[in-house]
Design a protein around this motif. Structure first.
Motif: not given
Length: 380
Positions: A251-272
């Motif tokens: 359950p934690a993986l299923a729900l956490g990966l949904l938010t992880a996708g947002v964090f990946i794109r957000l971190v990448r954009t802001n760090v660049i």
């Protein structure tokens, strides 16, 4: 003959003040810095007070909307029990519950009950809504906390890695992974995990928060918290703790990966974005390594929008908990919300929605305070 007063005037300025009375530059600077700190402190506390007071009208508006929308199809008793009781018995129950009174009277009575902590009683099993919230709320909080850990552990390192290897093969692969995480419905991802890890390989449990043997162990506790991880630590039984964690992985993986996708794109954009800033270019020209630029120079400024969005993602996580808990039969607020929706128990649904709204408002307030502490510009 005029007297020479140059000796008397040597210690005075043109305004008649002695030199000793004129403050030096360091004293003026100290006074200005104290005034600046005082203004920043007052601005910060004013910001906190305003943000906290905004919670009240937000919750009030949501409570009002939920109340009237829930009653748009009629009274809750007719919606929940209509067709299963004789008309006379149905009218009797409606009158006993006060649902035959004017809607505005019911609304003010409900607000009065909220002020006293009374959310009413469920229509299907006649339990206090507050007991439902306290009993099942811990399960949802535990799942959301574990899912947030998954999202942070996956999203932040992959986002930083994608930013460091921008427009390369690794960056493209991480971006595709982020899109898949965000675009895949959480219930589909949960069913996929169950088929792979529970049915095919049989290495992880497919449903529930723990096994029946562990639940029997929790019954021994004098004051259980409802958080199974904490309760397992209270028991001091490593087997029970391992069982609880095994049930929480999927359950934690299923729900956490949904938010992880947002964090990946957000971190990448802001760090660049921060990588291209002038002060990072200046550090790069001095020979600072790319890894140090990422960890020391570009990372902290990129945190501000990430923390801001984190509050909204926690709200989405609570919404996603409804599907996740239903998929894995994780008996929390989301699971009970779907159950009460099926039985059309509007009183219970109303109480659960209000609690989730309060949680989201408080989380957003905390996020605003953290953002103001990191970046003083947020206060103004």
């Amino acid at each position: 003959m005029s007297q020479d007063n140059s000796g008397d005037d040597a210690g005075q300025d043109r305004y008649g003040k002695t030199v000793a009375d004129v403050p030096d530059g360091s004293a003026v600077r100290q006074k200005e810095e104290k005034g600046k700190r005082r203004r920043l402190s007052s601005g910060f506390f004013r910001f906190i007070i305003v943000r906290f007071l905004l919670i009240i009208p937000t919750i009030f508006i949501l409570v009002t909307l939920v109340f009237f929308v829930m009653r748009a199809t009629g009274d809750p008793i007719s919606a929940a029990l209509g067709g299963r009781l004789p008309p006379a018995e149905l009218r009797k129950r409606i009158h006993a519950a006060g649902y035959d009174r004017p809607l505005i009277v019911q609304y003010f009575d409900y607000l009065g009950g909220l002020l006293h902590g009374d959310l009413g009683r469920t229509l299907t099993d006649n339990q206090p809504v507050t007991s439902i919230l306290t009993h099942y709320g811990a399960a949802t909080f535990e799942l959301a906390f574990l899912a947030l850990i998954v999202a942070l552990l996956v999203g932040i390192p992959l986002g930083k890695l994608a930013a460091r290897h921008r427009d390369r093969v690794g960056d493209a692969a991480i971006r595709v992974f982020a899109i898949l995480c965000y675009a895949t419905p959480v219930f589909f991802l949960g069913l996929l995990f169950k088929l792979i890890f529970s049915v095919k390989f049989d290495i992880l449990p497919s449903s529930g928060r723990c096994s029946l043997a562990s639940e029997m162990q929790f019954d021994r506790l004098v004051s259980p918290t409802g958080f199974y991880i904490i309760d397992a630590l209270q028991l001091g039984d490593a087997g029970v703790l391992a069982d609880v964690l095994e049930h929480a992985i999927l359950p934690a993986l299923a729900l956490g990966l949904l938010t992880a996708g947002v964090f990946i794109r957000l971190v990448r954009t802001n760090v660049i974005s921060t990588f291209n800033s002038p002060y990072v270019e200046a550090a790069r020209s001095r020979g600072v390594s790319e890894s140090r630029l990422l960890s020391k120079h570009a990372w902290k400024p990129a945190l501000i929008p990430i923390i801001t969005v984190m509050g909204m993602q926690i709200a989405m996580m609570l919404a996603g908990a409804v599907l996740t808990e239903t998929t894995f039969e994780w008996k929390g607020l989301g699971f009970m919300l779907s159950t009460y929706l099926k039985s059309r128990d509007f009183v219970a649904v109303q109480g659960i929605v209000i609690l989730i709204a309060i949680i989201v408002s408080v989380v957003n307030f905390i996020v605003d305070v953290i953002s103001a502490l990191i970046d003083p510009r947020v206060r103004y």
